[in-house]
Design an enzyme around this catalytic site. Structure first.
Site, PDB file in Angstrom:
ATOM      1  N   ARG A  54       0.848  -1.196   0.000  1.00 12.71           N
ATOM      2  CA  ARG A  54       0.000   0.000   0.000  1.00 12.71           C
ATOM      3  C   ARG A  54       0.883   1.245   0.000  1.00 12.71           C
ATOM      4  NH1 ARG A  54      -5.028   0.516   4.093  1.00 12.71           N
ATOM      5  NH2 ARG A  54      -5.768  -1.035   2.612  1.00 12.71           N
ATOM      6  N   LYS A  90       2.452  -8.037   4.533  1.00 15.68           N
ATOM      7  CA  LYS A  90       1.967  -6.827   3.856  1.00 15.68           C
ATOM      8  C   LYS A  90       3.080  -5.789   3.907  1.00 15.68           C
ATOM      9  CE  LYS A  90      -2.097  -5.419   2.137  1.00 15.68           C
ATOM     10  NZ  LYS A  90      -3.110  -6.195   1.422  1.00 15.68           N
ATOM     11  N   SER A 156      -5.134  -7.925 -10.681  1.00 15.38           N
ATOM     12  CA  SER A 156      -5.769  -8.784  -9.666  1.00 15.38           C
ATOM     13  C   SER A 156      -7.041  -8.156  -9.091  1.00 15.38           C
ATOM     14  CB  SER A 156      -4.783  -9.107  -8.537  1.00 15.38           C
ATOM     15  OG  SER A 156      -4.383  -7.922  -7.897  1.00 15.38           O
ATOM     16  N   ALA A 253     -12.747   1.528  -0.219  1.00 19.16           N
ATOM     17  CA  ALA A 253     -11.670   2.536  -0.169  1.00 19.16           C
ATOM     18  C   ALA A 253     -10.777   2.221   1.033  1.00 19.16           C
ATOM     19  CB  ALA A 253     -12.273   3.936  -0.100  1.00 19.16           C
TER      20      ALA A 253
HETATM   21  N1  LIG Z   1      -6.870  -4.284  -5.511  1.00 20.20           N
HETATM   22  C1  LIG Z   1      -7.163  -5.461  -4.993  1.00 20.20           C
HETATM   23  O1  LIG Z   1      -7.175  -6.486  -5.694  1.00 20.20           O
HETATM   24  C2  LIG Z   1      -7.521  -5.581  -3.549  1.00 20.20           C
HETATM   25  C3  LIG Z   1      -7.903  -4.482  -2.806  1.00 20.20           C
HETATM   26  N2  LIG Z   1      -8.305  -4.636  -1.494  1.00 20.20           N
HETATM   27  C4  LIG Z   1      -8.715  -3.476  -0.706  1.00 20.20           C
HETATM   28  O2  LIG Z   1      -9.812  -2.816  -1.342  1.00 20.20           O
HETATM   29  C5  LIG Z   1      -9.715  -1.395  -1.133  1.00 20.20           C
HETATM   30  C6  LIG Z   1      -9.681  -0.691  -2.474  1.00 20.20           C
HETATM   31  O3  LIG Z   1      -8.552  -1.160  -3.194  1.00 20.20           O
HETATM   32  P1  LIG Z   1      -8.229  -0.621  -4.672  1.00 20.20           P
HETATM   33  O4  LIG Z   1      -9.493  -0.466  -5.431  1.00 20.20           O
HETATM   34  O5  LIG Z   1      -7.162  -1.496  -5.174  1.00 20.20           O
HETATM   35  O6  LIG Z   1      -7.622   0.810  -4.330  1.00 20.20           O
HETATM   36  P2  LIG Z   1      -7.560   2.094  -5.278  1.00 20.20           P
HETATM   37  O7  LIG Z   1      -6.480   2.960  -4.716  1.00 20.20           O
HETATM   38  O8  LIG Z   1      -7.490   1.725  -6.711  1.00 20.20           O
HETATM   39  O9  LIG Z   1      -9.009   2.767  -5.040  1.00 20.20           O
HETATM   40  C7  LIG Z   1      -9.417   3.397  -3.871  1.00 20.20           C
HETATM   41  C8  LIG Z   1     -10.445   4.448  -4.264  1.00 20.20           C
HETATM   42  O10 LIG Z   1     -11.018   4.995  -3.077  1.00 20.20           O
HETATM   43  C9  LIG Z   1     -11.091   6.424  -3.222  1.00 20.20           C
HETATM   44  N3  LIG Z   1     -11.101   6.984  -1.878  1.00 20.20           N
HETATM   45  C10 LIG Z   1     -10.073   7.131  -1.015  1.00 20.20           C
HETATM   46  N4  LIG Z   1     -10.504   7.677   0.133  1.00 20.20           N
HETATM   47  C11 LIG Z   1     -11.846   7.848   0.012  1.00 20.20           C
HETATM   48  C12 LIG Z   1     -12.868   8.348   0.849  1.00 20.20           C
HETATM   49  N5  LIG Z   1     -12.600   8.784   2.090  1.00 20.20           N
HETATM   50  N6  LIG Z   1     -14.140   8.386   0.387  1.00 20.20           N
HETATM   51  C13 LIG Z   1     -14.407   7.952  -0.871  1.00 20.20           C
HETATM   52  N7  LIG Z   1     -13.488   7.470  -1.710  1.00 20.20           N
HETATM   53  C14 LIG Z   1     -12.224   7.417  -1.275  1.00 20.20           C
HETATM   54  C15 LIG Z   1      -9.870   6.780  -4.055  1.00 20.20           C
HETATM   55  O11 LIG Z   1     -10.013   8.037  -4.697  1.00 20.20           O
HETATM   56  C16 LIG Z   1      -9.839   5.619  -5.057  1.00 20.20           C
HETATM   57  O12 LIG Z   1     -10.649   5.883  -6.193  1.00 20.20           O
HETATM   58  C17 LIG Z   1      -8.467  -1.198  -0.258  1.00 20.20           C
HETATM   59  O13 LIG Z   1      -8.813  -1.167   1.100  1.00 20.20           O
HETATM   60  C18 LIG Z   1      -7.623  -2.436  -0.561  1.00 20.20           C
HETATM   61  O14 LIG Z   1      -6.731  -2.750   0.513  1.00 20.20           O
HETATM   62  C19 LIG Z   1      -8.344  -5.867  -0.899  1.00 20.20           C
HETATM   63  C20 LIG Z   1      -7.980  -6.987  -1.598  1.00 20.20           C
HETATM   64  C21 LIG Z   1      -7.473  -6.930  -2.960  1.00 20.20           C
HETATM   65  O1  LIG Z   2      -4.258  -8.564  -4.414  1.00 24.22           O
HETATM   66  C1  LIG Z   2      -3.036  -8.696  -4.285  1.00 24.22           C
HETATM   67  O2  LIG Z   2      -2.229  -8.285  -5.154  1.00 24.22           O
HETATM   68  C2  LIG Z   2      -2.412  -9.356  -3.087  1.00 24.22           C
HETATM   69  C3  LIG Z   2      -3.369  -9.737  -2.026  1.00 24.22           C
HETATM   70  C4  LIG Z   2      -3.544  -8.674  -0.995  1.00 24.22           C
HETATM   71  O3  LIG Z   2      -2.658  -7.948  -0.663  1.00 24.22           O
HETATM   72  C5  LIG Z   2      -4.851  -8.523  -0.359  1.00 24.22           C
HETATM   73  O4  LIG Z   2      -5.722  -9.362  -0.600  1.00 24.22           O
HETATM   74  O5  LIG Z   2      -5.034  -7.557   0.401  1.00 24.22           O
END
Ligand SMILES: NC(=O)C1=CN([C@@H]2O[C@H](COP(=O)(O)OP(=O)(O)OC[C@H]3O[C@@H](n4cnc5c(N)ncnc54)[C@H](O)[C@@H]3O)[C@@H](O)[C@H]2O)C=CC1
Ligand SMILES: O=C(O)CCC(=O)C(=O)O
Length: 384
Positions: A54, A90, A156, A253
């Site tokens: 992150r 992580k 992913s 988010a």
């Molecule tokens: N990318 C993945 O495959 C995975 C993601 N996650 C979790 O899912 C969540 C989202 O991940 P991603 O989509 O990859 O992140 P990302 O960074 O692509 O998207 C996050 C979005 O949330 C918005 N945001 C941030 N703060 C905000 C707020 N206070 N109110 C409204 N919107 C807000 C941002 O502008 C952004 O569009 C995270 O917590 C991440 O750890 C969990 C497992 C896998």
């Molecule tokens: O989605 C990934 O790339 C790794 C898995 C991970 O970090 C998660 O599930 O939070």
């Protein structure tokens, strides 16, 4: 980094106590690139630690440390639930993903990952994309979620979003006796890599969604998308998302969004989202249950990304990943059923299931065999 500067001896030991559940915590400092990061390895009973990296402008080192410790512990449970041969880890990079990214920074990060000698595998998370880790891949092979052009499974967040959809279907089945998506209404916080894909899918199924994001371009993009579907989208300000009169709240988010203040505002029947660590504290799971709100444990719902990146080590195969991701539907139904029959929260039910799985798998791993690919000898022979 002056972590213990100004702390009394007592306070220094408290700092170590904070990390006492973890096998290893590495503070990474590379002044030439400006990299300041922490890698936390929670538990490697099931295999080398795996977890995304992150990037976030943490207000203090303490905030960054708390985040990485909690996220890495969650990965140990997520790996057990998803039935992959990895343990929990992580990483967090302290910096603003909008302004502080450079190739040098991610190469330096790759060198720290490499220095762990295969004990830690990493990839994308909030604030990072695969483009960032192309730089890290010049320093280490221990990167997962590799682009298709490099022989990996690609983005992913696609299986992560599908896992969220399966979690929603299981929740609708439990609440309404039908797993269709179009009849319920949804509020989505965050339209990033995962949230956007969930929103898009729900719109394509004809659902009505209410969304928010701090990034205006993401809002405009989902509005354009909605116009091409039979669904409908309403937009609210970030602070208004908790009080929406809809069936399901989908946090995609940041973590900690289910807390004392927001639980009072929630009018939904269930919370099902991708954000890691949605509950600010575990006790907020009890408060949701007292209010009659069903909570789908985050680390089960969002395991699709993990399933893909772990599966990548057998060679990329999208169909296999999607079929494994479908299991999330049945696991969530099982968690709801166990919580109901034992009169415990859904988080407690999920934790019990995972702790039992870890204990069973630990017994299997205590039987020594020479390295077996891909279980242990990960990527030893391959190159990309
Ligand atoms: N990318 C993945 O495959 C995975 C993601 N996650 C979790 O899912 C969540 C989202 O991940 P991603 O989509 O990859 O992140 P990302 O960074 O692509 O998207 C996050 C979005 O949330 C918005 N945001 C941030 N703060 C905000 C707020 N206070 N109110 C409204 N919107 C807000 C941002 O502008 C952004 O569009 C995270 O917590 C991440 O750890 C969990 C497992 C896998
Ligand atoms: O989605 C990934 O790339 C790794 C898995 C991970 O970090 C998660 O599930 O939070």
């Amino acid at each position: 980094m002056g972590l213990t500067k100004g702390l009394s001896v007592d306070e220094e030991f408290k700092l170590l106590d904070k990390m006492s559940e973890h096998e290893q915590v590495v503070f990474c400092n590379d002044p030439s690139s400006g990299l300041r990061a922490i890698i936390a390895i929670h538990n490697t009973t099931l295999g080398p630690a795996l977890g995304g990296c992150r990037m976030h402008p943490y207000p203090s080192l303490d905030h960054a440390l708390d985040d990485v410790l909690r996220l890495s512990k969650g990965m140990s449970y997520k790996c057990a639930a998803a039935d992959v041969d990895f343990g929990g880890g992580k990483a967090v990079i302290i910096g603003d993903p909008q302004t502080d990214k450079t190739a040098e920074l991610f190469r330096a990060f790759g060198q720290f990952v490499e220095s762990l000698g295969g004990r830690f595998y990493t990839g994308t998370d909030m604030g990072t994309t695969m483009d960032d880790f192309i730089h890290s891949m010049r320093e280490t092979k221990n990167i997962v979620g590799v682009p298709e052009a490099y022989g990996g499974g690609g983005d992913s967040s696609i299986p992560t979003a599908m896992g969220v959809i399966y979690g929603i279907r299981a929740t609708n089945q439990t609440l309404f006796g039908s797993n269709t998506l179009s009849r319920a209404t949804y509020s989505i916080q965050g339209l990033g890599k995962v949230g956007y894909k969930v929103a898009e899918y729900l719109l394509e199924q004809g659902a009505h969604i209410t969304v928010t994001d701090v990034c205006d371009e993401n809002i405009r993009s989902i509005q354009r998308k909605a116009a091409t579907t039979s669904g409908a989208v309403s937009v609210v300000e970030p602070h208004e998302i908790y009080s929406q009169n809809v069936d399901l709240f989908i946090p995609c988010a940041v973590g900690g969004v289910i807390n004392d203040e927001t639980i009072d505002l929630l009018k939904v029947k269930a919370v099902v989202g991708s954000a890691n660590n949605q509950l600010k504290l575990e006790e907020h799971g009890n408060r949701l249950a007292e209010k009659g709100i069903l909570y789908a444990p985050d680390y089960i719902v969002n395991a699709g990304g993990l399933i893909q990146v772990a599966d990548e080590l057998y060679g990329a195969n999208k169909e296999r990943v999607l079929s494994k991701t479908k299991e999330i539907y049945h696991i969530i139904l099982d968690v709801y059923q166990q919580a109901n029959s034992h009169q415990i929260t859904t988080l407690e039910a999920a934790n019990r299931i995972c702790e039992k799985l870890i204990a069973e798998k630990a017994r299997r791993n205590s039987f020594y065999t020479r390295s077996v690919r891909p279980k242990w000898d990960i990527r030893n022979q391959s190159s990309y």
